[in-house]
Design a protein around this motif. Structure first.
Motif, short mmCIF file in Angstrom:
data_model
loop_
_atom_site.label_atom_id
_atom_site.label_comp_id
_atom_site.label_asym_id
_atom_site.label_seq_id
_atom_site.Cartn_x
_atom_site.Cartn_y
_atom_site.Cartn_z
N ILE A 199 -13.91 -8.97 -11.83
CA ILE A 199 -12.79 -9.85 -11.55
C ILE A 199 -11.77 -9.64 -12.67
O ILE A 199 -12.08 -9.86 -13.85
CB ILE A 199 -13.23 -11.33 -11.50
N LYS A 200 -10.58 -9.17 -12.29
CA LYS A 200 -9.55 -8.88 -13.29
C LYS A 200 -8.29 -9.68 -12.98
O LYS A 200 -8.01 -9.99 -11.82
CB LYS A 200 -9.18 -7.39 -13.24
N ARG A 201 -7.53 -9.98 -14.02
CA ARG A 201 -6.21 -10.60 -13.87
C ARG A 201 -5.19 -9.51 -14.17
O ARG A 201 -5.21 -8.92 -15.24
CB ARG A 201 -6.05 -11.77 -14.82
N GLU A 202 -4.30 -9.25 -13.21
CA GLU A 202 -3.30 -8.20 -13.38
C GLU A 202 -1.90 -8.77 -13.21
O GLU A 202 -1.69 -9.68 -12.39
CB GLU A 202 -3.50 -7.08 -12.35
N THR A 203 -0.96 -8.22 -13.96
CA THR A 203 0.45 -8.56 -13.79
C THR A 203 1.31 -7.32 -13.68
O THR A 203 2.45 -7.42 -13.26
CB THR A 203 0.97 -9.41 -14.97
N GLY A 204 0.80 -6.18 -14.05
CA GLY A 204 1.58 -4.95 -14.09
C GLY A 204 1.99 -4.48 -12.71
O GLY A 204 1.18 -4.44 -11.78
N GLY A 205 3.26 -4.13 -12.57
CA GLY A 205 3.76 -3.59 -11.31
C GLY A 205 3.94 -4.62 -10.23
O GLY A 205 4.07 -4.29 -9.06
N ARG A 206 3.95 -5.90 -10.60
CA ARG A 206 4.06 -6.97 -9.62
C ARG A 206 5.22 -7.91 -9.93
O ARG A 206 5.21 -9.06 -9.51
CB ARG A 206 2.75 -7.74 -9.55
#
Length: 141
Positions: free
Chosen positions: A67-74
């Protein structure tokens, strides 16, 4: 158009070769109508066999999922991404994503074999995956 050029529509002509003619039920167990009716209605109290009970509940350890939290490219938006599924198909992933969206009250999708849920919903997603028999692991930020 002459009468000999018309195709008959009365259904009297045979198709020629029936691909199912060579099939037989030799070697197959006979159908049990009582079992089919009982299976459709679900097992009654006290009539559940151990095998039926075992298949109804999810397996205890279906593997590790990240389970990862991503913000890149969004565009700066936070997304919770669940990846690392082994041995499950797209329909089950979509069913899990639907449960997660309902529990979190947000949107989400299944993309490239990963489940993406809008927002930082890692704890809720981990709870749902644990109930489904997976071993969730928080990875990354």
């Amino acid at each position: 158009m002459a009468a000999k050029d018309k195709v008959p529509t009365d259904g009297g002509g045979a198709l020629g070769q029936n691909p199912f003619a060579a099939l037989s039920s030799a070697g197959l167990a006979p159908a049990n109508p009582a079992r089919l009716v009982a299976g459709a209605a679900g097992p009654g109290p006290g009539s559940a066999s151990p095998a039926a009970t075992k298949s109804a509940e999810p397996a205890k350890n279906r593997g590790r999922v990240d389970i990862k939290r991503e913000t890149g490219g969004r565009g700066g938006k936070t997304v919770t991404v669940v990846s690392g599924f082994v041995g499950i198909g797209l329909p089950e992933k979509e069913q899990l994503a639907k449960k997660m969206r309902a529990a979190c009250g947000c949107g989400g999708t299944v993309k490239d074999g990963q489940i993406e849920i809008q927002g930082d919903q890692r704890e809720t997603v981990a709870r749902i995956l644990s109930e489904a028999g997976f071993r969730p692991v928080f990875a990354g930020g």
